[in-house]
Enzyme design. Structure first.
Site, PDB file in Angstrom:
ATOM      1  CG  HIS A  51      40.384  42.374  34.733  1.00  0.00           C
ATOM      2  ND1 HIS A  51      40.112  41.533  33.678  1.00  0.00           N
ATOM      3  CD2 HIS A  51      39.688  41.889  35.787  1.00  0.00           C
ATOM      4  CE1 HIS A  51      39.284  40.587  34.073  1.00  0.00           C
ATOM      5  NE2 HIS A  51      39.024  40.779  35.359  1.00  0.00           N
TER       6      HIS A  51
ATOM      7  CD  GLU B  44      40.167  39.362  39.171  1.00  0.00           C
ATOM      8  OE1 GLU B  44      38.940  39.279  39.344  1.00  0.00           O
ATOM      9  OE2 GLU B  44      40.688  40.114  38.335  1.00  0.00           O
TER      10      GLU B  44
END
Length: 291
Positions: free
Chosen positions: A103, A171
């Site tokens: 992430h 993302e």
């Protein structure tokens, strides 16, 4: 396009909920999914990623449902003197089947490199966990250059990893926490490039590409088959909003005109999941910030 399978919807709770609040949320969401035909019949692959202390309560709350539980990180090593780390082997032992890896916050705040991410992805796969591999450009680029940047990152992050299905969460870093997601045209081009890269890799049969980054209700309907699902953050804290996204996912699955692909416990789809022979045009190297 990748071989149709279930529409994938995931939620990462990050560190927003305390323990009691998380357990209450689990109970409400478990009630929702037990009554949701799309989840119960396998048209939707739904996963929840809480904090480490919340994993066992989550496994218990969703027992008897198809919901998959994931961890927000995983160690690169399987055992040994690594204080503070949690191995993929132990996660699998307690009923976790997904590991979120790479992430943008891990990369930025904890200085994780692509080499670190690749080692963690390999650890997850060799222990039977499905990596939710987060990739995305740091600065806002044109869709063409964003696609090239992100595909290059994907390849670095899977370098040396054993064969197995992955869920790639696109993302774009500039869209995380923003008021709105990336524009649909931008998502469509980058997701298409990621799909093509996965289709070229025979080790990644059955993989999926989902979008995260301020994703919420309405986006999946707008994107349609351009993505395989969504990765939700703060919008899923509201269980009604989460229910709306699951309804959209069920409608998308129905629109494909396919029987839902059943997932085995390891997250692989039953039957033939070999990707179609789709070639991706080379975009060249991006001119902009790289990860």
């Amino acid at each position: 396009m990748l071989t149709p399978g279930p529409v994938t919807v995931g939620v990462s709770l990050k560190m927003y909920f305390g323990h009691r609040d998380a357990v209450r949320w689990f109970d409400r969401v478990a009630e929702l999914v037990r009554a949701h035909d799309g989840v119960t019949r396998g048209a939707i692959e739904f996963f929840v990623i809480p904090t480490y202390p919340q994993l066992l309560p989550a496994v218990e709350a969703f027992a008897g449902t198809p919901v998959r539980i994931g961890a927000q990180d995983v160690a690169a090593a399987d055992s040994g003197p690594y204080t503070g780390e949690v191995s993929a082997a132990e996660l699998a032992e307690i009923g976790v089947s997904i590991a979120e890896i790479g992430h943008a916050e891990r990369r930025r705040l904890f200085h994780e490199t692509d080499e670190d991410v690749a080692a963690k992805a390999a650890a997850a796969l060799r222990n039977g966990l499905t990596p939710v591999l987060c990739v995305g450009e740091t600065a806002r680029l044109s869709p063409r250059y964003a696609a090239a940047d992100t595909v290059a990152q994907l390849r670095r992050d899977l370098a040396g990893a054993p064969a197995g299905r992955v869920i790639v969460a696109y993302e774009p870093v500039w869209a995380i926490g923003a008021p709105h997601p990336a524009p649909a045209a931008h998502i469509i081009e980058v997701a298409g490039a990621l799909r093509a890269a996965l289709e070229q890799d025979s080790d990644r049969a059955g993989s999926a590409v989902i979008y995260g980054g301020s994703a919420g209700p309405g986006l999946l309907t707008e994107l349609g088959d351009a993505v395989d699902g969504l990765f939700l953050g703060r919008f899923a804290h509201d269980v009604d909003s989460l229910g709306s996204v699951l309804d959209e996912a069920a409608a998308l699955a129905a629109s494909r005109g396919e029987e839902p692909a059943r997932l085995r416990p390891d997250g692989e789809t039953a039957g033939d999941t070999q990707g179609l022979d789709v070639q991706m045009q080379s975009h060249g190297e991006p001119r902009g910030a790289s990860l």
